[in-house]
Design an enzyme around this catalytic site. Structure first.
Site, short mmCIF file in Angstrom:
data_model
loop_
_atom_site.label_atom_id
_atom_site.label_comp_id
_atom_site.label_asym_id
_atom_site.label_seq_id
_atom_site.Cartn_x
_atom_site.Cartn_y
_atom_site.Cartn_z
N CYS A 115 0.77 -1.24 -0.13
CA CYS A 115 0.07 0.01 -0.04
C CYS A 115 0.87 1.21 -0.03
CB CYS A 115 -1.07 -0.06 1.01
SG CYS A 115 -2.28 -1.39 1.12
N HIS A 255 -2.90 7.08 3.06
CA HIS A 255 -3.32 6.03 2.49
C HIS A 255 -4.87 5.45 2.99
CE1 HIS A 255 -3.67 1.99 1.29
NE2 HIS A 255 -3.69 1.46 2.25
N ASN A 285 -10.11 0.28 -0.13
CA ASN A 285 -8.67 0.26 -0.06
C ASN A 285 -8.09 -0.16 -1.29
OD1 ASN A 285 -5.83 -0.13 0.27
ND2 ASN A 285 -5.85 -1.17 2.22
O1 UT7 Z 1 -3.59 -1.17 3.45
C1 UT7 Z 1 -2.50 -2.12 4.20
C2 UT7 Z 1 -2.78 -2.28 5.44
N1 UT7 Z 1 -4.12 -2.64 6.17
C3 UT7 Z 1 -4.67 -2.29 6.97
O2 UT7 Z 1 -4.09 -1.21 7.54
C4 UT7 Z 1 -5.48 -2.91 7.58
C5 UT7 Z 1 -5.42 -2.92 9.20
N2 UT7 Z 1 -6.51 -3.55 9.93
C6 UT7 Z 1 -7.91 -3.31 10.00
O3 UT7 Z 1 -8.15 -2.20 9.36
C7 UT7 Z 1 -8.80 -3.94 10.94
O4 UT7 Z 1 -7.86 -4.77 11.84
C8 UT7 Z 1 -9.87 -4.74 10.23
C9 UT7 Z 1 -10.69 -3.86 9.54
C10 UT7 Z 1 -9.29 -5.71 9.24
C11 UT7 Z 1 -10.57 -5.59 11.36
O5 UT7 Z 1 -11.35 -4.62 12.34
P1 UT7 Z 1 -10.83 -5.14 13.97
O6 UT7 Z 1 -11.73 -3.90 14.61
O7 UT7 Z 1 -9.52 -5.14 13.93
O8 UT7 Z 1 -11.68 -6.47 14.25
P2 UT7 Z 1 -11.25 -7.47 14.66
O9 UT7 Z 1 -10.32 -8.57 13.69
O10 UT7 Z 1 -10.48 -7.44 15.89
O11 UT7 Z 1 -12.65 -8.54 14.91
C12 UT7 Z 1 -13.74 -8.10 15.75
C13 UT7 Z 1 -14.68 -8.99 15.66
C14 UT7 Z 1 -14.48 -10.38 15.72
O12 UT7 Z 1 -15.43 -10.90 16.11
P3 UT7 Z 1 -15.20 -11.68 17.57
O13 UT7 Z 1 -13.97 -12.67 17.60
O14 UT7 Z 1 -14.92 -10.47 18.67
O15 UT7 Z 1 -16.71 -12.34 18.04
C15 UT7 Z 1 -14.39 -10.68 13.98
O16 UT7 Z 1 -14.98 -12.05 13.99
O17 UT7 Z 1 -15.46 -8.51 14.28
C16 UT7 Z 1 -15.75 -9.72 13.59
N3 UT7 Z 1 -15.67 -9.43 12.08
C17 UT7 Z 1 -16.72 -8.93 11.55
N4 UT7 Z 1 -17.94 -8.86 11.97
C18 UT7 Z 1 -18.84 -8.34 10.96
C19 UT7 Z 1 -14.64 -9.18 11.45
N5 UT7 Z 1 -14.97 -9.07 10.31
C20 UT7 Z 1 -16.09 -8.75 10.18
C21 UT7 Z 1 -17.15 -8.26 9.21
N6 UT7 Z 1 -18.44 -8.21 9.62
N7 UT7 Z 1 -16.76 -7.94 8.00
#
Ligand code: UT7
Length: 330
Positions: A115, A255, A285
């Site tokens: 990215c 970004h 993204n």
């Molecule tokens: O550009 C390249 C670099 N990439 C980035 O900068 C991405 C960086 N990371 C992020 O933006 C975030 O970590 C994500 C958007 C990928 C994920 O967000 P998060 O707030 O870190 O969520 P998480 O992975 O901690 O998941 C929290 C909860 C989980 O459920 P439980 O285990 O708490 O029950 C996930 O299963 O949210 C759940 N979850 C979803 N729920 C509904 C994960 N994806 C989804 C979804 N819809 N699409």
């Protein structure tokens, strides 16, 4: 000797027609508009359909750019394409773009910095201008992220979109253009964000396809933590290095990976939201294309002499910040 700076003299974009909304995604995986908007900040993303690649979108953006800047393809002497989703493993997508738009007096190559691809490519391109070896350099960010997204994985499929944008870089002796850049990498990041198969270590096979190893793998939380700290660190370092206060900065172009990463970075820089270019809600993204897509969307508001800070973080890990002075009024 008069110092030559590399100035952006035009920008242009191309987005594929099809729009994938959160509503449609919610029918494909267990997610919701509310979750995607609050955790990421994306409403919809463009998707390139059919047997087409980043070169098709990149070529359209470059054609538009040549027209806008009144440049003949023959005048372009270098084109760099930042992408992680090249048309093919080889030849370079940059070579294909040149062929599609009739650029024949140039050399061209791809650059893969995740990215951060656009800030790495812009920095590289600016050196060719500053040394006097090149006069008209095009930098393209072009991605077909949908080709490596697993639309059964809710943790990654809402994030990415397709698109392309290009900028023209030309020499100036005015105090405009790219002033400085700070770029860094940390290979530890390969464990947290990668595509497992399809490279030479693990070439494509029935097994790799069955194991879904050609899709993006991301440990989102780890990437998130690194992204916030590294983007903010280099942006603040750039401000300190050039004695820039938040009042001196006209625009911050981050970004577009996650609204929360953008907000946290802007806060560390002491910037109010009005100065931050944000279009993540409509494109998602688009990896190497996010920053030039912002420049296209805000082109009419950018003024000659504006202090602009670009900053990105991505796979590698790679990250970096560019300080530039905008070179024209549109
Ligand atoms: O550009 C390249 C670099 N990439 C980035 O900068 C991405 C960086 N990371 C992020 O933006 C975030 O970590 C994500 C958007 C990928 C994920 O967000 P998060 O707030 O870190 O969520 P998480 O992975 O901690 O998941 C929290 C909860 C989980 O459920 P439980 O285990 O708490 O029950 C996930 O299963 O949210 C759940 N979850 C979803 N729920 C509904 C994960 N994806 C989804 C979804 N819809 N699409």
């Amino acid at each position: 000797m008069t110092k030559i700076n590399a100035a952006i003299t035009g920008v242009a974009d191309h987005l594929p027609e099809y729009i994938l909304t959160n509503e449609e995604l919610s029918k494909m995986v267990d997610t919701s508009d509310e979750w995607i908007m609050t955790r990421i900040g994306i409403k919809e993303r463009h998707i390139l359909k059919g047997e087409k690649g980043p070169s098709d979108m990149g070529a359209e953006a470059v054609k538009k750019l040549l027209e806008k800047t009144n440049t003949s393809p023959d005048e372009v002497d270098l084109l760099i394409c930042a992408t992680v989703t090249p048309d093919m493993q080889f030849p370079a997508t940059a070579n294909i773009i040149c062929d599609k738009v009739g650029i024949k007096n140039a050399f061209s190559y791809d650059l893969n910095a995740g990215c951060s691809g656009f800030v790495f490519a812009l920095t590289t391109a600016s050196k060719f201008i500053e040394t006097g070896s090149n006069k008209k350099v095009i930098v393209v960010g072009a991605e077909k992220m949908s080709s490596i997204v697993n639309y059964e994985d809710r943790s990654t499929c809402p994030i990415f979109g397709d698109g392309a944008a290009a900028i023209m870089l030309e020499p100036t002796t005015e105090n405009l253009g790219v002033i400085d850049s700070i770029l860094q990498v940390d290979g530890i990041g390969r464990h947290y964000l990668h595509q497992k198969a399809g490279g030479s270590v693990k070439p494509a096979s029935h097994e790799t396809v069955d194991a879904k190893e050609h899709f993006i793998y991301q440990d989102g939380q780890t990437v998130f933590k690194y992204a916030v700290s590294r983007m903010a660190d280099t942006s603040v370092k750039m401000m300190e290095k050039h004695n820039l206060t938040s009042n001196d900065i006209a625009w911050f172009v981050p970004h577009q990976a996650n609204m929360r990463i953008i907000e946290a970075t802007a806060k560390r820089m002491g910037l109010e939201k009005e100065k931050v270019m944000i279009n993540i809600e409509k494109y998602g993204n688009t990896t190497a294309a996010t920053i030039p897509l912002c420049l296209c969307d805000w082109e009419n508001q950018l003024k000659k002499g504006d202090n602009v800070i670009l900053s990105a973080f991505g796979a590698g890990f790679t990250w970096g910040t560019i300080y530039l002075k905008w070179a024209y009024n549109s």
